[in-house]
Design a protein around this motif. Structure first.
Motif, PDB file in Angstrom:
ATOM      1  N   UNK A   1      34.821  42.728  36.919  1.00 45.85           N
ATOM      2  CA  UNK A   1      34.893  43.084  35.497  1.00 45.85           C
ATOM      3  C   UNK A   1      35.812  42.156  34.706  1.00 45.85           C
ATOM      4  N   UNK A   2      36.725  41.427  35.405  1.00 45.14           N
ATOM      5  CA  UNK A   2      37.659  40.537  34.709  1.00 45.14           C
ATOM      6  C   UNK A   2      37.260  39.061  34.859  1.00 45.14           C
ATOM      7  N   UNK A   3      36.000  38.833  35.132  1.00 40.96           N
ATOM      8  CA  UNK A   3      35.516  37.470  35.318  1.00 40.96           C
ATOM      9  C   UNK A   3      35.865  36.592  34.112  1.00 40.96           C
ATOM     10  N   UNK A   4      36.300  35.366  34.407  1.00 38.57           N
ATOM     11  CA  UNK A   4      36.656  34.354  33.402  1.00 38.57           C
ATOM     12  C   UNK A   4      37.902  34.719  32.600  1.00 38.57           C
ATOM     13  N   UNK A   5      38.689  35.661  33.112  1.00 45.17           N
ATOM     14  CA  UNK A   5      39.949  36.007  32.454  1.00 45.17           C
ATOM     15  C   UNK A   5      41.130  35.552  33.308  1.00 45.17           C
ATOM     16  N   UNK A   6      42.215  35.279  32.641  1.00 45.61           N
ATOM     17  CA  UNK A   6      43.431  34.794  33.298  1.00 45.61           C
ATOM     18  C   UNK A   6      44.320  35.984  33.637  1.00 45.61           C
ATOM     19  N   UNK A   7      44.735  36.071  34.900  1.00 45.11           N
ATOM     20  CA  UNK A   7      45.581  37.161  35.385  1.00 45.11           C
ATOM     21  C   UNK A   7      47.044  36.777  35.162  1.00 45.11           C
ATOM     22  N   UNK A   8      47.614  37.214  34.033  1.00 41.63           N
ATOM     23  CA  UNK A   8      48.976  36.798  33.679  1.00 41.63           C
ATOM     24  C   UNK A   8      50.013  37.387  34.633  1.00 41.63           C
ATOM     25  N   UNK A   9      49.707  38.540  35.214  1.00 42.86           N
ATOM     26  CA  UNK A   9      50.643  39.148  36.164  1.00 42.86           C
ATOM     27  C   UNK A   9      50.679  38.357  37.470  1.00 42.86           C
ATOM     28  N   UNK A  10      49.512  38.151  38.068  1.00 44.57           N
ATOM     29  CA  UNK A  10      49.444  37.491  39.371  1.00 44.57           C
ATOM     30  C   UNK A  10      49.812  36.017  39.293  1.00 44.57           C
ATOM     31  N   UNK A  11      49.311  35.317  38.269  1.00 45.59           N
ATOM     32  CA  UNK A  11      49.441  33.861  38.217  1.00 45.59           C
ATOM     33  C   UNK A  11      50.737  33.378  37.575  1.00 45.59           C
ATOM     34  N   UNK A  12      51.362  34.203  36.737  1.00 47.54           N
ATOM     35  CA  UNK A  12      52.538  33.719  36.008  1.00 47.54           C
ATOM     36  C   UNK A  12      53.770  34.591  36.192  1.00 47.54           C
ATOM     37  N   UNK A  13      53.614  35.921  36.083  1.00 53.67           N
ATOM     38  CA  UNK A  13      54.779  36.793  36.145  1.00 53.67           C
ATOM     39  C   UNK A  13      55.271  37.009  37.575  1.00 53.67           C
ATOM     40  N   UNK A  14      54.350  37.260  38.496  1.00 50.09           N
ATOM     41  CA  UNK A  14      54.760  37.512  39.887  1.00 50.09           C
ATOM     42  C   UNK A  14      55.489  36.338  40.524  1.00 50.09           C
ATOM     43  N   UNK A  15      55.040  35.086  40.313  1.00 50.09           N
ATOM     44  CA  UNK A  15      55.800  33.977  40.905  1.00 50.09           C
ATOM     45  C   UNK A  15      57.257  33.940  40.444  1.00 50.09           C
ATOM     46  N   UNK A  16      57.516  34.269  39.180  1.00 50.48           N
ATOM     47  CA  UNK A  16      58.888  34.284  38.675  1.00 50.48           C
ATOM     48  C   UNK A  16      59.659  35.475  39.222  1.00 50.48           C
TER      49      UNK A  16
END
Length: 648
Positions: free
Chosen positions: A530-545
């Motif tokens: 359902x989230x195809x072609x969307x950017x996962x800001x939690x997984x890709x940006x927030x979690x690494x920090x």
């Protein structure tokens, strides 16, 4: 014909920053000087180390790659498409270019003469900040200053016109009483009451012989501690005063003073010359002062929560908090203030839910009701970062009891936890899909079993253990006996100290999500579902920090700091050689929190998934700017914890 072309250029430029910040006459003057340039696929606009040209550029059609040579290969670092500004070295630094610029396809580019723009740069704050914040590609600096990005975002945004809450934006004056009624120790309560009546005030500060504050008496104290207890009005003021008093300095700033009152449930905060109780009194701030200065505020919501045990009313109050949150986000109120306020409201809802649950179930469990326990928030709420009402992550720890009582005690706490979770769901929160909640028997345990659970995760760090550790290591005591949570914290650090290799495995886990450092067309987006072609800001940006901050602070054995941006602030103190990087990382996390919350309001969801195409140029660049500190911190982790050896 010339005027037609100029108008077309002008209309194109006005669609994109920083040209969108210009007045009509200025924009027209720029458009008249634009040089239209065509580059065929593979043509270079400039090379690294070339002297700066007299133009900087904006892509009209096509795409331009900014690249550098690495091991003989050309690596794309920036991708510029329609509306992207690049080649600004001539404008900013007058130094040679640091990258190559090559047309990735047949491209039409507008060249903007530097001479035309220099005066604009000097006179227009929004334009100069656009460049200083790193929103243009290929600048002098490689890693942008995110503090400039924050300033720029605030300047470029359109704040709400609702003035009912301006007190929280830093735009209003701090109104407090500077004529403070005081008396020295030794005088009678009757005399103090007369002084209060004469001055028509509801409080009096008790001082020592040096005129320093040592206590406070309010109308409520006289009613509850004197009249209600039948004491004589001749007794000295120190016998009924509230002590010690909390003091702060005026220049602490409104948000700090206000948060201190909220967190400590204070009705009065004494302001002194140096912020301590060993200096002269300069004023007093009361909750009445605050309530007079605005019609709606966190203190109103908190006061209402403290005076209700009705779940429907609690849900309405949490809805009001959501309105406050939306206002704060729109008006760029500091994220640490926003996170503190929302966490305080969430915490209070949990505490009221526990009180409701105990009132309901304690009569049937007289043998278990006095057992010590502590309710823990985990994950984002444990880090005081849950702005929207997303999934619940919590647990419960209770004191060790004799074996024969354990089953009954655990059943009692599971009953309480079930009631608490139901109330939180009624207040608009969502259940954890993985069932990591206190009503799950796995996460409702006595202290000794919790210690055993954490020991097993640390001593046998398989993938499941590391996944649990990332969630449970962020626990925060909300209600009950907080010494149980502290005992658990110290046990964790003792175990890690015994098996330091755990941190190496934890580091490996923290690197599972590399930063999406590419340009937007190359963002790592969801491929299916359902989230195809969307950017996962939690997984890709927030979690690494968040993972990096947790890991690095664990390695320093620092207890009691859970919040990600405060963790980075502490790391900046502990590792001065990386101070600027850690401060940048903290700013990046604040930016990401705000972007996710705003997306949540926009999509009426968790805000986790963002459609890249829905973002404007500034939003895209702002998001992209947050990735640089992620990359640098992960490089430090990889070396410090020898992750490559674990991978081999």
């Amino acid at each position: 014909m010339a005027n037609v072309i100029v108008n077309r250029v002008k209309e194109f430029l006005r669609r994109f920053p920083p040209f969108s910040f210009l007045s009509e006459p200025l924009l027209l003057s720029v458009a008249r000087e634009v040089e239209v340039q065509f580059y065929a696929k593979g043509d270079f606009l400039f090379h690294k180390d070339d002297l700066p040209r007299k133009h900087f550029f904006i892509v009209k059609e096509g795409s331009i790659h900014l690249t550098e040579k690495r091991e003989g290969k050309s690596v794309v670092l920036e991708f510029c498409d329609e509306g992207d500004v690049f080649g600004v070295l001539a404008l900013l630094g007058k130094r040679p270019y640091i990258l190559d610029a090559c047309a990735a396809e047949d491209s039409l580019v507008y060249g903007i003469p530097v001479s035309v723009f220099e005066k604009i740069l000097e006179e227009n704050q929004r334009v100069s900040l656009y460049f200083a914040a790193g929103f243009a590609s290929g600048q002098v600096v490689v890693r942008t200053d995110l503090s400039q990005s924050q300033k720029a975002r605030k300047l470029f945004s359109l704040p709400s016109q609702d003035n009912g809450l301006l007190i929280f934006t830093g735009q209003s004056d701090l109104n407090y009483s500077k004529n403070v009624l005081t008396c020295e120790v030794g005088i009678s309560v009757g005399e103090a009451a007369k002084m209060m009546k004469e001055k028509d005030v509801s409080s009096i500060i008790i001082t020592d012989t040096s005129k320093f504050p040592i206590g406070i008496i309010t109308d409520k104290d006289i009613r509850n501690r004197l009249v209600a207890e039948g004491k004589n009005f001749d007794i000295p003021v120190e016998s009924i005063m509230t002590q010690p008093v909390m003091t702060m300095q005026e220049n602490s700033g409104f948000s700090t003073l206000y948060l201190a009152m909220i967190k400590n449930r204070l009705h009065h905060l004494i302001i002194t010359a140096d912020g301590t109780d060993k200096s002269p009194i300069t004023g007093i701030l009361s909750d009445h002062d605050i309530l007079l200065s605005q019609g709606n505020s966190p203190s109103v919501i908190i006061h209402a929560l403290l005076n209700t045990l009705d779940v429907k009313e609690m849900a309405k109050l949490r809805d009001k908090a959501e309105i406050l949150l939306s206002y704060y986000l729109e008006n760029e109120v500091a994220m640490d203030f926003v996170a503190n306020i929302i966490s305080e409201i969430n915490d209070l809802i949990i505490k009221r839910a526990i009180l409701i649950a105990k009132e309901k179930h304690d009569p049937a469990h007289p043998a278990e009701k006095n057992t010590k326990f502590c309710f823990l928030s985990l994950g984002s709420e444990g880090r005081e970062e849950q702005l929207l009402r997303t999934d619940l992550d919590n647990a419960l720890v209770f004191e060790d009891v004799p074996t024969e009582r354990l089953a009954d005690v655990k059943s009692y706490f599971l009953l309480l936890a079930e009631e608490v979770i139901e109330i939180l769901l009624a207040c608009g929160f969502h259940p954890c899909p993985a069932d990591m909640m206190a009503n799950n028997p796995r996460w409702c345990l006595p202290l000794s079993e919790w210690k055993g659970q954490f020991s097993s995760w640390i001593l046998s760090p398989n993938q499941e253990a590391l996944m649990h550790a990332t969630i449970f290591f962020d626990f925060r005591a909300i209600a009950g006996q907080k010494d149980l949570a502290e005992a658990l914290s110290f046990h964790i650090y003792d175990q890690i100290n015994e098996k330091k290799i755990f941190l190496n495995f934890f580091a490996k886990n923290a690197l599972l999500n590399p930063p999406p450092l590419g340009f937007f067309r190359d963002f790592i987006v969801e491929k299916t579902g359902e989230h195809r072609d969307k950017f996962d800001i939690k997984l890709r940006a927030m979690m690494p920090l968040a993972d990096a901050a947790r890991l690095l602070l664990l390695s320093h054995r620092v207890v009691g700091i859970n919040n990600t941006f405060r963790r980075f602030e502490k790391l900046a103190e502990l590792e001065p050689q990386h101070e600027s990087l850690f401060l940048e990382a903290g700013k990046a996390y604040e930016i990401l929190m705000r972007m996710r919350a705003l997306e949540g309001f926009k999509s009426q969801g968790s805000g986790r998934y963002i459609a890249p195409g829905s973002l404007g140029k500034l939003q895209r660049q702002l998001l992209k700017n947050t990735f640089a500190p992620i990359d640098e911190i992960q490089k430090i982790i990889r070396v410090r914890f020898q992750v490559d050896y674990l991978l081999s």
